[in-house]
Design a protein around this motif. Structure first.
Motif, PDB file in Angstrom:
ATOM      1  N   THR A 158       0.833  -1.194   0.000  1.00 54.76           N
ATOM      2  CA  THR A 158       0.000   0.000   0.000  1.00 54.76           C
ATOM      3  C   THR A 158       0.871   1.248   0.000  1.00 54.76           C
ATOM      4  N   PHE A 159       1.917   1.218   0.796  1.00 57.21           N
ATOM      5  CA  PHE A 159       2.860   2.340   0.856  1.00 57.21           C
ATOM      6  C   PHE A 159       3.531   2.564  -0.504  1.00 57.21           C
ATOM      7  N   ALA A 160       4.024   1.483  -1.107  1.00 58.15           N
ATOM      8  CA  ALA A 160       4.689   1.591  -2.403  1.00 58.15           C
ATOM      9  C   ALA A 160       3.739   2.152  -3.466  1.00 58.15           C
ATOM     10  N   ALA A 161       2.496   1.685  -3.450  1.00 62.02           N
ATOM     11  CA  ALA A 161       1.510   2.177  -4.416  1.00 62.02           C
ATOM     12  C   ALA A 161       1.250   3.668  -4.225  1.00 62.02           C
ATOM     13  N   SER A 162       1.232   4.117  -2.969  1.00 62.01           N
ATOM     14  CA  SER A 162       1.006   5.533  -2.679  1.00 62.01           C
ATOM     15  C   SER A 162       2.167   6.385  -3.169  1.00 62.01           C
ATOM     16  N   VAL A 163       3.398   5.918  -2.939  1.00 59.11           N
ATOM     17  CA  VAL A 163       4.573   6.654  -3.405  1.00 59.11           C
ATOM     18  C   VAL A 163       4.584   6.724  -4.929  1.00 59.11           C
ATOM     19  N   MET A 164       4.281   5.600  -5.590  1.00 58.64           N
ATOM     20  CA  MET A 164       4.235   5.597  -7.061  1.00 58.64           C
ATOM     21  C   MET A 164       3.139   6.514  -7.585  1.00 58.64           C
ATOM     22  N   TYR A 165       2.016   6.549  -6.886  1.00 55.06           N
ATOM     23  CA  TYR A 165       0.925   7.434  -7.301  1.00 55.06           C
ATOM     24  C   TYR A 165       1.379   8.887  -7.281  1.00 55.06           C
ATOM     25  N   LEU A 166       2.009   9.298  -6.194  1.00 54.91           N
ATOM     26  CA  LEU A 166       2.458  10.686  -6.067  1.00 54.91           C
ATOM     27  C   LEU A 166       3.527  11.018  -7.106  1.00 54.91           C
ATOM     28  N   ALA A 167       4.434  10.053  -7.350  1.00 56.90           N
ATOM     29  CA  ALA A 167       5.485  10.281  -8.346  1.00 56.90           C
ATOM     30  C   ALA A 167       4.891  10.396  -9.747  1.00 56.90           C
ATOM     31  N   GLN A 168       3.947   9.509 -10.084  1.00 59.54           N
ATOM     32  CA  GLN A 168       3.320   9.556 -11.404  1.00 59.54           C
ATOM     33  C   GLN A 168       2.484  10.825 -11.573  1.00 59.54           C
ATOM     34  N   GLU A 169       1.796  11.224 -10.520  1.00 63.68           N
ATOM     35  CA  GLU A 169       0.996  12.451 -10.591  1.00 63.68           C
ATOM     36  C   GLU A 169       1.894  13.658 -10.854  1.00 63.68           C
ATOM     37  N   ARG A 170       3.054  13.674 -10.210  1.00 56.49           N
ATOM     38  CA  ARG A 170       3.990  14.792 -10.425  1.00 56.49           C
ATOM     39  C   ARG A 170       4.502  14.790 -11.851  1.00 56.49           C
ATOM     40  N   GLY A 179       9.287   9.211 -22.402  1.00 56.51           N
ATOM     41  CA  GLY A 179      10.727   9.386 -22.393  1.00 56.51           C
ATOM     42  C   GLY A 179      11.413   8.549 -21.341  1.00 56.51           C
ATOM     43  N   GLY A 180      12.538   9.117 -20.829  1.00 53.43           N
ATOM     44  CA  GLY A 180      13.362   8.374 -19.889  1.00 53.43           C
ATOM     45  C   GLY A 180      12.785   8.344 -18.494  1.00 53.43           C
ATOM     46  N   GLY A 181      13.611   7.836 -17.576  1.00 53.42           N
ATOM     47  CA  GLY A 181      13.161   7.727 -16.196  1.00 53.42           C
ATOM     48  C   GLY A 181      12.627   6.342 -15.899  1.00 53.42           C
ATOM     49  N   VAL A 182      12.364   6.124 -14.632  1.00 50.18           N
ATOM     50  CA  VAL A 182      11.832   4.835 -14.184  1.00 50.18           C
ATOM     51  C   VAL A 182      10.375   4.712 -14.641  1.00 50.18           C
ATOM     52  N   PRO A 183      10.044   3.630 -15.356  1.00 55.65           N
ATOM     53  CA  PRO A 183       8.648   3.459 -15.795  1.00 55.65           C
ATOM     54  C   PRO A 183       7.723   3.250 -14.592  1.00 55.65           C
ATOM     55  N   LEU A 184       6.596   3.938 -14.586  1.00 61.75           N
ATOM     56  CA  LEU A 184       5.639   3.842 -13.496  1.00 61.75           C
ATOM     57  C   LEU A 184       4.275   3.435 -14.024  1.00 61.75           C
ATOM     58  N   PRO A 185       3.515   2.702 -13.240  1.00 64.09           N
ATOM     59  CA  PRO A 185       2.155   2.338 -13.669  1.00 64.09           C
ATOM     60  C   PRO A 185       1.260   3.577 -13.701  1.00 64.09           C
ATOM     61  N   SER A 186       0.121   3.433 -14.349  1.00 67.72           N
ATOM     62  CA  SER A 186      -0.821   4.549 -14.427  1.00 67.72           C
ATOM     63  C   SER A 186      -1.383   4.888 -13.058  1.00 67.72           C
ATOM     64  N   LEU A 187      -1.989   6.061 -12.944  1.00 63.54           N
ATOM     65  CA  LEU A 187      -2.590   6.468 -11.683  1.00 63.54           C
ATOM     66  C   LEU A 187      -3.675   5.474 -11.262  1.00 63.54           C
ATOM     67  N   GLU A 188      -4.444   4.993 -12.245  1.00 64.75           N
ATOM     68  CA  GLU A 188      -5.516   4.045 -11.941  1.00 64.75           C
ATOM     69  C   GLU A 188      -4.959   2.742 -11.367  1.00 64.75           C
ATOM     70  N   LYS A 189      -3.854   2.254 -11.939  1.00 61.49           N
ATOM     71  CA  LYS A 189      -3.258   1.013 -11.448  1.00 61.49           C
ATOM     72  C   LYS A 189      -2.674   1.197 -10.042  1.00 61.49           C
ATOM     73  N   CYS A 190      -2.036   2.346  -9.822  1.00 60.73           N
ATOM     74  CA  CYS A 190      -1.483   2.632  -8.493  1.00 60.73           C
ATOM     75  C   CYS A 190      -2.593   2.666  -7.449  1.00 60.73           C
ATOM     76  N   ASP A 191      -3.684   3.337  -7.802  1.00 66.01           N
ATOM     77  CA  ASP A 191      -4.798   3.462  -6.867  1.00 66.01           C
ATOM     78  C   ASP A 191      -5.440   2.106  -6.598  1.00 66.01           C
ATOM     79  N   SER A 192      -5.606   1.303  -7.638  1.00 64.83           N
ATOM     80  CA  SER A 192      -6.204  -0.019  -7.489  1.00 64.83           C
ATOM     81  C   SER A 192      -5.322  -0.928  -6.630  1.00 64.83           C
ATOM     82  N   LEU A 193      -4.013  -0.883  -6.869  1.00 63.17           N
ATOM     83  CA  LEU A 193      -3.073  -1.694  -6.092  1.00 63.17           C
ATOM     84  C   LEU A 193      -3.105  -1.281  -4.621  1.00 63.17           C
TER      85      LEU A 193
END
Length: 277
Positions: A158-170, A179-193
């Motif tokens: 849950t914590f990891a999904a929250s961090v990924m959500y905030l990073a993807q939103e930014r 482009g480059g950078g660490v690939p992140l799941p979509s906001l919907e996937k982060c929220d669902s996870l």
């Protein structure tokens, strides 16, 4: 003769009171489990069963309060544990009335764990209510720790999904989705996870607090779960309960839930560090 009869009557009242309290706890636990099962399985029958079990438990709880009053010779509202008991009784009654009017399945998954936690962190449930043999002390403690670890593992996700959500939103706000950078799941996937892992983590954390209360009542000289380090676990539990409630009742998604989840996870980690230290 009268004194002997009085002692027999007092003993009968105490035994009846203890039996009703045991039945109450058992039914509330079963009701909470059924409420969560209905959410996991998306089966309305689970919420109906939860309400039925909670209703039966409420009857037993009211019976306990009556016998408790007979035992004390007055309305049992002077001691802290009795006030907590009345509060829990009222909370279950409110849940049942609200459920019958709204049919909201999530009500049981939110209110019933709260009732259980209140019961088990108070002095209401002594070792006589949920007795555990001294021979099983180590096994019960191992079970408690295992449940705690599983709950924490789910909340790591849950914590990891929250961090990924905030990073993807930014990234989206800065228009850096490609482009480059660490690939992140979509906001919907982060929220669902985050939601799925929370649905596992919250009941496991609830069970951790409950089993901790049982172990404390049975194997500590002064049964009390309210210690400094335990406050962090209760804080995490309250925050996760708020998130879970807000997701269902207010449709919370995104940043607010993510920040609160991170705060709750931090509190939980502080609790676990307290165990190690």
């Amino acid at each position: 003769f009268e004194a002997g009869s009085s002692r027999v009557l007092d003993s009968t009242v105490m035994e009846a009171s203890l039996l009703l309290l045991r039945i109450t706890v058992l039914l509330y636990v079963a009701a909470a489990a059924s409420a969560f099962a209905s959410l996991f399985l998306k089966d309305r029958r689970g919420s109906v069963l939860a309400a039925s079990l909670a209703g039966t438990g409420l009857v037993a709880h009211l019976g306990y309060l009556v016998f408790r009053g007979l035992e004390l010779g007055r309305i049992p509202l002077e001691e802290y544990r009795d006030v907590v008991s009345f509060l829990c009784c009222a909370a279950v009654a409110v849940y049942l009335i609200a459920y019958l009017r709204t049919r909201l399945e999530v009500l049981g998954a939110v209110i019933l764990p709260l009732v259980l936690v209140l019961l088990f962190i108070s002095d209401l449930l002594s070792a006589d209510v949920v007795p555990v043999s001294r021979d099983l002390e180590r096994a019960f403690l191992d079970f408690h720790i295992s449940i705690a670890v599983l709950g924490a593992a789910a909340l790591f996700l849950t914590f990891a999904a929250s961090v990924m959500y905030l990073a993807q939103e930014r990234r989206i706000k800065l228009k850096k989705t490609g482009g480059g950078g660490v690939p992140l799941p979509s906001l919907e996937k982060c929220d669902s996870l985050g939601n799925i892992s929370l649905m596992w983590g919250f009941p496991l954390l609830t069970l951790t607090i409950v089993t901790g209360g049982v172990w404390t009542a049975n194997f500590r000289e002064r049964p009390s779960i309210w210690e400094t380090q335990e406050t962090f676990a209760l804080l995490a539990w309250v925050l996760l309960g708020i998130i879970l409630s807000a997701r269902f009742f207010r449709g919370w998604r995104g940043r607010k839930a993510a920040y609160l989840t991170i705060l709750a996870f931090t509190a939980l980690i502080l609790r676990m560090i307290g165990v190690v230290l």
